[in-house]
Design an enzyme around this catalytic site. Structure first.
Site, mmCIF file in Angstrom:
data_model
loop_
_atom_site.group_PDB
_atom_site.id
_atom_site.type_symbol
_atom_site.label_atom_id
_atom_site.label_comp_id
_atom_site.label_asym_id
_atom_site.label_seq_id
_atom_site.Cartn_x
_atom_site.Cartn_y
_atom_site.Cartn_z
ATOM 1 N N SER A 1 1.824 -9.536 -0.696
ATOM 2 C CA SER A 1 1.408 -8.105 -0.718
ATOM 3 C C SER A 1 1.824 -7.632 0.840
ATOM 4 C CB SER A 1 -0.080 -7.980 -1.044
ATOM 5 O OG SER A 1 -0.875 -8.786 -0.231
ATOM 6 N N LYS B 1 0.742 -1.231 0.179
ATOM 7 C CA LYS B 1 -0.025 -0.080 -0.010
ATOM 8 C C LYS B 1 0.641 1.116 0.029
ATOM 9 C CE LYS B 1 -4.081 -1.882 0.307
ATOM 10 N NZ LYS B 1 -5.095 -1.847 -0.761
ATOM 11 N N GLU C 1 -9.523 5.839 3.199
ATOM 12 C CA GLU C 1 -10.369 4.695 3.609
ATOM 13 C C GLU C 1 -9.419 3.497 4.085
ATOM 14 O OE1 GLU C 1 -9.839 5.073 0.487
ATOM 15 O OE2 GLU C 1 -9.283 3.084 0.121
#
Ligand SMILES: Cc1ncc(COP(=O)(O)O)c(C=O)c1O
Length: 386
Positions: free
Chosen positions: A371, A84, A106
């Site tokens: 990830s 991210k 969010e």
């Protein structure tokens, strides 16, 4: 960059947001051509984010599978513990370029919230993160991390109290504060230009896979596997490999065994509009957004990025669902075999990769995008074992 991917994508938003989306696209286009911006971005990618991340041969997991070789693209080693940060860094720099002093975001698993809080602190921007109260309870360590980083975490009690509702709340905030605020959307979803911008900033994953697999085993992999929530780590993996012969496999959350849909928007949904974009959506017979379920907060979303919808319809990528119980098994495999605690999101991809490896010959190479790391999920994993 396309506004649409075949029929998918677009920008189904209130008029008040249109100028902000136009400004964002123009800023991003000019930033990409600006050598100074690119230099600063590249420098922060290496000095703050920790790129490039390694490509790791999972020898013991490969032995367990007993077939093709399994390699891991280590996005769990990016600053903050997940892919991210790649997107938060890029969009944070765009917010500075637009002169916007406030970030909103969010978050589901909390990793995007942590990444936004980190970049907000590093760039001196005020940061507020919307999070469903169910997700706040199951991802508590990340709530504490965001607060320590100086971000305000805003609890969202509406609906299913998960990612979908957090996006609704963030969009409402953006409509009210659009002049001063950049909405740092965390996945490859939402109205144009977000899916393209997020794919652009995450494509560093697939570009590095291309280079590193050539160096490690002399060619591209036979198969690339990535988990799909909104689809950002998967599109970052797939996008730079689209024009090659590499097979692409996206893995969605099937939820607990017996649940009708889980959160598998591509495998079990149909085309519809959600959060400003036309893509695959889990919906009931009236077209209302369906209730989802997943052990993994980051995959628990009833929509998906529009580029994935096109990759599915064109047959270029395959998508399947893996159940909670299977993801938990894969979590323990990776812990015991390789000494890596994965996040529950990529544990879904690991399970699918092991199953694929069993069916393929030893000479095949499979790359799985790992990830994120699993610290945030320890309570969930330990709770499931009780
Ligand atoms: C570690 C990790 N992997 C995957 C995801 C799913 O998001 P995306 O599909 O956008 O990569 C999340 C979302 O929070 C995450 O934290």
């Amino acid at each position: 960059m396309p506004r649409r991917f075949g029929p998918f994508g677009g920008a189904y938003v209130p008029e008040t947001l249109v100028p902000a989306l136009v400004q964002l696209e123009a800023t991003w286009r000019s930033a990409r051509r600006d050598p100074e911006f690119r230099r600063r971005h590249r420098r922060l990618q290496s000095t703050l984010a920790g790129r490039p991340t390694p490509l790791y041969f999972a020898e013991n997991l490969t032995r367990r599978a007993g077939g093709a070789e399994i390699w891991l693209k280590r996005e769990d080693l990016v600053h903050g513990g997940a892919h991210k940060f790649n997107n938060a860094l890029g969009q944070g720099l765009l917010a500075v370029r637009m002169g916007k002093p406030r970030l909103i975001a969010e978050t589901g698993a909390g990793q995007h919230g942590v990444a936004t809080a980190m970049i907000g602190a590093a760039l001196g921007l005020e940061t507020e993160v919307y999070m469903g109260t169910l997700d706040m309870a199951r991802q508590r360590p990340n709530v504490e991390r965001m607060r320590l980083l100086g971000a305000k975490v805003v609890p969202v009690r509406d609906g299913s109290r998960t990612l979908k509702d957090a996006i609704n709340a963030a969009l409402r905030d953006w409509i009210e504060n659009v002049r001063t605020t950049h909405y740092l959307l965390g996945s490859a979803v939402g109205p144009h230009p977000f899916p393209s911008i997020v794919a652009d900033f995450q494509s560093v994953i697939g570009r590095e896979i291309r280079q590193q697999s050539r160096r490690a085993f002399g060619r591209l992999p036979d198969l690339a596997v990535a988990c799909v929530g909104g689809g950002s780590n998967a599109i970052g993996t797939f996008h730079p490999l689209r024009a090659t012969s590499v097979d692409l496999l996206g893995v969605e959350a099937g939820g607990p065994k017996g649940h009708r849909t889980g959160a598998a928007s591509l495998a079990r949904g149909r085309p519809g509009v959600l959060h400003g974009s036309f893509s695959y959506v889990l919906q009931d017979r009236d077209g209302q957004v369906a209730e989802t379920a997943s052990i993994s907060a980051g995959l628990d979303y009833p929509g998906v990025g529009p580029e994935h919808a096109q990759l599915k319809e064109s047959g270029r990528a395959r998508y399947l669902a893996v159940h909670d119980e299977e993801a938990l098994r894969a979590f323990h495999w990776l812990a015991r075999d390789e000494g890596i605690l994965p996040a529950l999101e990529p544990a879904h991809a690991i399970f699918a990769a092991v199953r694929e490896a069993r069916r393929r010959p030893r000479r095949h190479k499979i790359v799985v995008t790992l990830s994120g790391r699993g610290d945030k999920d320890l309570e969930v994993v330990l709770g499931a074992a009780r």
